[in-house]
Design an enzyme around this catalytic site. Sequence first.
Site, PDB file in Angstrom:
ATOM      1  CE  LYS A  41      12.107  39.979 -29.054  1.00  0.00           C
ATOM      2  NZ  LYS A  41      10.710  40.458 -29.611  1.00  0.00           N
ATOM      3  CD  GLU A  84       6.878  45.261 -35.577  1.00  0.00           C
ATOM      4  OE1 GLU A  84       6.651  44.412 -34.923  1.00  0.00           O
ATOM      5  OE2 GLU A  84       8.110  45.576 -35.703  1.00  0.00           O
ATOM      6  NE  ARG A 117      14.249  38.288 -32.820  1.00  0.00           N
ATOM      7  CZ  ARG A 117      13.399  37.634 -32.516  1.00  0.00           C
ATOM      8  NH1 ARG A 117      12.322  38.067 -33.644  1.00  0.00           N
ATOM      9  NH2 ARG A 117      12.794  37.319 -31.541  1.00  0.00           N
TER      10      ARG A 117
HETATM   11  C1  LIG Z   1       9.851  40.037 -30.638  1.00  0.00           C
HETATM   12  C2  LIG Z   1       8.882  40.961 -31.511  1.00  0.00           C
HETATM   13  C3  LIG Z   1       8.100  40.447 -32.469  1.00  0.00           C
HETATM   14  C4  LIG Z   1       7.839  38.964 -32.613  1.00  0.00           C
HETATM   15  O1  LIG Z   1       8.981  38.295 -32.741  1.00  0.00           O
HETATM   16  P1  LIG Z   1       9.021  36.500 -32.795  1.00  0.00           P
HETATM   17  O2  LIG Z   1      10.273  36.190 -32.996  1.00  0.00           O
HETATM   18  O3  LIG Z   1       7.913  36.025 -33.709  1.00  0.00           O
HETATM   19  O4  LIG Z   1       8.643  36.253 -31.244  1.00  0.00           O
HETATM   20  C5  LIG Z   1       7.368  41.440 -33.222  1.00  0.00           C
HETATM   21  N1  LIG Z   1       7.448  42.536 -33.011  1.00  0.00           N
HETATM   22  C6  LIG Z   1       8.429  43.241 -32.027  1.00  0.00           C
HETATM   23  C7  LIG Z   1       8.596  44.638 -31.875  1.00  0.00           C
HETATM   24  C8  LIG Z   1       8.991  42.260 -31.240  1.00  0.00           C
HETATM   25  O5  LIG Z   1       9.934  42.888 -30.448  1.00  0.00           O
END
Ligand SMILES: *Cc1c(COP(=O)(O)O)cnc(C)c1O
Length: 340
Positions: free
Chosen positions: A184, A220, A81
């Site tokens: 991210k 989300e 990722r």
């Molecule tokens: C990191 C993150 C998540 C959760 O991802 P995981 O890999 O399950 O920890 C969800 N939404 C956002 C915006 C994130 O930055």
Amino acid sequence: MTVDLDWDNLGFQYRHLPFRYISYFKNGKWNQGQLTEDANLHISESSPALHYGQQAFEGLKAYRTKDGSIQLFRPDQNAERLQATAERLLMPQVPTDMFIEAVKKVVRANEDYVPPYGTGASLYIRPLLIGIGDIIGVQPAQEYIFTIFVMPVGNYFKGGLLPTKFIVAEDFDRAAPYGTGAAKVGGNYAGSLLPGKQAKGNGFSDVIYLDPATHTKIEEVGAANFFGITADNQFITPLSPSILPSITKYSLLELAKDRLGMEVIEGDVPVDQLNKFTEAGACGTAAVISPIGAIQYKHEYHVFYSETEVGPVTKRLYEELVGIQFGDIEAPEGWIVKVD
Ligand SMILES: *Cc1c(COP(=O)(O)O)cnc(C)c1O
């Protein structure tokens, strides 16, 4: 020797641990990364990470198992990722091997801070990739830092999974349809602070964002992905190019299918059709699953299973995943990486 900390009340807060990892990217390549005791970064005031948000981060955990060993949960997924995020922001790739070795190195160096088995606490790992150097025009950096620090964090739900209420954002979006929602990056978070503050001020845990193009479908939850459970045994989660692909979510999806025999669907989740869900949750590395007791959308207040009690399917999924992470339940092939 494990240090003596109040493992039951760690919360989620920064702690200055003895060691962090750092590697510099210069002249087109990463140097030999190393551990350092210096928790401060010394970077140019003109660093693109500071001005134009050329930065990315990751989040994962190390877990102490019953036999005292330490393990990581799907670190290859975090590495991949970060690579996808780096590609979107024109940053250099951190190869998967380098990523996992660096994570192991910093966990081992701070081994005394990995919480004991049985406390529910774990070691949170924060990799960070930033563009640095003397550049003020809008262009990618020539030099980068890849660093990883760690800190022990508590079990999010000490007294068992507790549902909370969320509110749908009507006046804010988290990300643009083909922007950086799937990357991210810190920039997505800066813009979420204000809606998050308003939601918390009104007694909600966080905001649920809708798809930015039509504002009709759930995308989300602030910093976690959304899933819903239906009465006919379906696990449904939104599919959109502006959702951050949660590793927790995709792990739950596989467990729902392979171990709970559920039908799993990635697709549209219309915000006006919450009635079809008997349970709902927000998922991510920090809390694993936050059961969603209720959602406020405009003037409607929709309660799922219960506002005070976690639903049975959510509980089952949580126990399966946490059991795997702490080594109590057999993991699907490749999900666990031992640190020692
Ligand atoms: C990191 C993150 C998540 C959760 O991802 P995981 O890999 O399950 O920890 C969800 N939404 C956002 C915006 C994130 O930055």
